[in-house]
Design an enzyme around this catalytic site. Sequence first.
Site, PDB file in Angstrom:
ATOM      1  N   LYS A  44       0.824  -1.216   0.000  1.00  0.00           N
ATOM      2  CA  LYS A  44       0.000   0.000   0.000  1.00  0.00           C
ATOM      3  C   LYS A  44       0.857   1.265   0.000  1.00  0.00           C
ATOM      4  CE  LYS A  44      -1.708   0.871   4.046  1.00  0.00           C
ATOM      5  NZ  LYS A  44      -0.984   2.075   4.527  1.00  0.00           N
ATOM      6  N   THR A  45       1.857   1.322   0.871  1.00  0.00           N
ATOM      7  CA  THR A  45       2.689   2.523   0.977  1.00  0.00           C
ATOM      8  C   THR A  45       3.454   2.764  -0.321  1.00  0.00           C
ATOM      9  OG1 THR A  45       2.938   2.152   3.353  1.00  0.00           O
ATOM     10  CG2 THR A  45       4.508   3.647   2.319  1.00  0.00           C
ATOM     11  N   ARG A  82      -0.100  -9.671  11.087  1.00  0.00           N
ATOM     12  CA  ARG A  82       1.168  -9.017  11.467  1.00  0.00           C
ATOM     13  C   ARG A  82       2.334  -9.979  11.298  1.00  0.00           C
ATOM     14  NH1 ARG A  82      -0.107  -4.981   9.993  1.00  0.00           N
ATOM     15  NH2 ARG A  82      -1.943  -6.152   9.363  1.00  0.00           N
ATOM     16  N   GLN A 139      -9.417  -4.222   7.865  1.00  0.00           N
ATOM     17  CA  GLN A 139      -8.574  -3.772   8.973  1.00  0.00           C
ATOM     18  C   GLN A 139      -9.162  -2.537   9.665  1.00  0.00           C
ATOM     19  OE1 GLN A 139      -4.184  -4.119   8.370  1.00  0.00           O
ATOM     20  NE2 GLN A 139      -4.714  -4.575   6.253  1.00  0.00           N
ATOM     21  N   ASP A 151      -4.637   8.013   3.101  1.00  0.00           N
ATOM     22  CA  ASP A 151      -4.182   6.693   3.528  1.00  0.00           C
ATOM     23  C   ASP A 151      -5.089   6.173   4.639  1.00  0.00           C
ATOM     24  OD1 ASP A 151      -2.607   4.441   3.790  1.00  0.00           O
ATOM     25  OD2 ASP A 151      -1.042   5.429   4.965  1.00  0.00           O
ATOM     26  N   GLU A 152      -5.203   4.858   4.766  1.00  0.00           N
ATOM     27  CA  GLU A 152      -5.982   4.213   5.843  1.00  0.00           C
ATOM     28  C   GLU A 152      -7.398   4.791   5.918  1.00  0.00           C
ATOM     29  OE1 GLU A 152      -4.768   1.676   7.093  1.00  0.00           O
ATOM     30  OE2 GLU A 152      -2.640   1.848   7.559  1.00  0.00           O
TER      31      GLU A 152
END
Length: 741
Positions: A35-36, A604, A252, A221-222
Amino acid sequence: MVDIEFLNELNEPQREATMTVEGPLMVIAGAGSGKTRVLTYRLAFILSQGLADAQEILALTFTNKAAREMKDRIYKLVGSEAKGIMMGTFHSIFARIMRTEAERIGYTRNFTIYDSDDSISLIKTLLKEQKLDDKTYKPRIINNTISSCKTRLMTPHDYKGTVTSDFQEKAALIYELYEKRCLKANAMDFGDLLMKPVFLFRDHPEVLHKYQHHFKYIMVDEYQDTNHVQYLLCKMLAASHENICVVGDDAQSIYSFRGANIQNILNFKKDYPDAGEIKLEQNYRSTQNIVEAANGIIARNKDQIHKRVFTENDQGDPIGLVVASSDQDEAHRVVSQIREQRQMRSFQNKEFAILYRTNAQSRAFEDSLRRANIPYRIYGGLSFYQRKEIKDVVAYLRLAINQSDEQALKRVINYPARGIGKTSINKMVVAADNYDLTLWEVLQQVHRVDVSTRARNAVQKFVKMIERFMVESNKGDAYEAASFIAKESGLLKDLHTSEIPEDLSRWENVQELLNAAKEFVENPEIEENTLEYFLAEIALFTDQDQKDGDDNRVNLMTIHASKGLEFNSVFVVGLEEDLFPSTMAETREDLEEERRLFYVAVTRAMKCLSLSMARSRYRFGQLQFHEPSRFLDEVDPKYLRSISGGMPTTKTRTATKRRAPEKPKTLFAKQKSTPMEMPADFEPSDPKLVVPGVQVRHLKFGVGKVLAVEEVGTQKKATVFFQSSGKKHLLLKYAKLQVVG
């Protein structure tokens, strides 16, 4: 036009998301899907193609750490051309906008930003002034109520119209007084930094028009973590060009308790019917076993955007499953696995994470790690900027910029001790209220206040000192001003000459703060290196913005704190009914968020994952027996293997490797919970009838006695002791309790 060979580093969906820059776009980014990288390359692509100047791009993140990481990557791709991008957290970006526009709403540009400690301190003062007991009207709960109101854009007047209880009535009063006192102190809290821009844009359309046309491209973002205010700000700013790209993963979304609304991402295409949608489904982080197990977990949720995450990584080891007899046994077994993996896989301590649902669970693991002589850290513990000595120095720095800042003034007026006692301070506070002056204005006229000669002289010296600090803050940069103030305030000397051993460490912390000011001043990306801007930056630090450091320690943290992180080996512990999922999860929506939280925990892990439960643990001072979490039943047994505690011998390890994974269905077969039949005579009672002392029936927990009922913000919570399952804390709105006697 800059060379765009960097696009060759992307897979096909990533490349498509990077190059689709016109019009609204939603990018659904599965866990570990890069994503980043997509956000970074998309920004670089816009700049490299000359589609916009850097200052015409707005990129909103949830941590300063994420913004810094993206900026670093962009510089590597396109160089100094990236300088000027408006990138940062929602709070930092809109704080900058408010500094420019503050005078339109009655503030000045040098306003102070209150953190939660400042807010709670002010609320305590207001409660005392109103002669309200802070044990009944708890400051932290009132602060949460005010924050919740601001998230929903409710002014004190709006909230006052909704009150239904004495607590809410008093909270509304404190909220009203709190807002007036903040304005008088030229201070905004975190909620104001988002709520006030909405009102600014609403009441001053010319300001909104300016920023709508200033920002040609907007990226968020997010997006699944946005609340109502953040959603509105994005929608308002994007209304002109509609070049808005939101990136996130509905699977998430775990912050509803902070006001985050999953519907923002689920309904994006309703807001923008022409929006494109691209799914990033290749996971680069985890093994196949972990990815497939996670897919099976989240597939059970109804409210979601369907996707199928996959990976080309190795199959990996089966997921470990530990059923311990107690919480101490669980901790012992987890630590045994850490020791084994350190030996067999050469993992370092910092590559391990122990994730739990509640902070209280850390104790057993801390004890066990200490006994094993394994260093650890509690992630999200006390932030550097929350330490007393740091807040003391920062209070002096804040006063140099904003003399109306009453919280900062009261904190340091007699520290180091200079003979201004509480009685004198209280007299000056009363005078400020009576004459509608700021406390600073009263200090400047202290000769008119009935205080002792000693106190009057001390106040006059204090005023002269702060006036020197004001001059110094305007002369030099942040480092020069902070160094001068820390020294001349007497604070550094007080810590350095102290005979208390801990004060040496506090002195070193203050030196580290000055180092931070030095780094700020020498950072070429910083446009203004003044004390004012340094204070604005450190006021908006979050837990995740703390420096990771190079200390080699096992990480202990709540699952909420782990979001955005990754570790080679992860232990998800406490997988028991009424702990995870939480007993507070009463509705389907609540349960689905708990399942998303479990999904976040599982994803994670990069190489090793272990799930564990304890059949008994002490909670609320009582030994309670627990059933396995329903989430354990939602992990396909083919991805699991049952493991025992202790350090296996080489022979045992080899045998374990070759043996087919045990199917843990046998562990849980007798304990699988089935939906309870509703008794024919069951009908929930009016929550008002649920009072301490009555007997109640719950469909899941059976018959119990109500021990207490208390208000938590806008809700009522009952503490009930059930014969079968011990003490439970239930929100009456959702608990469906039947009064039986």
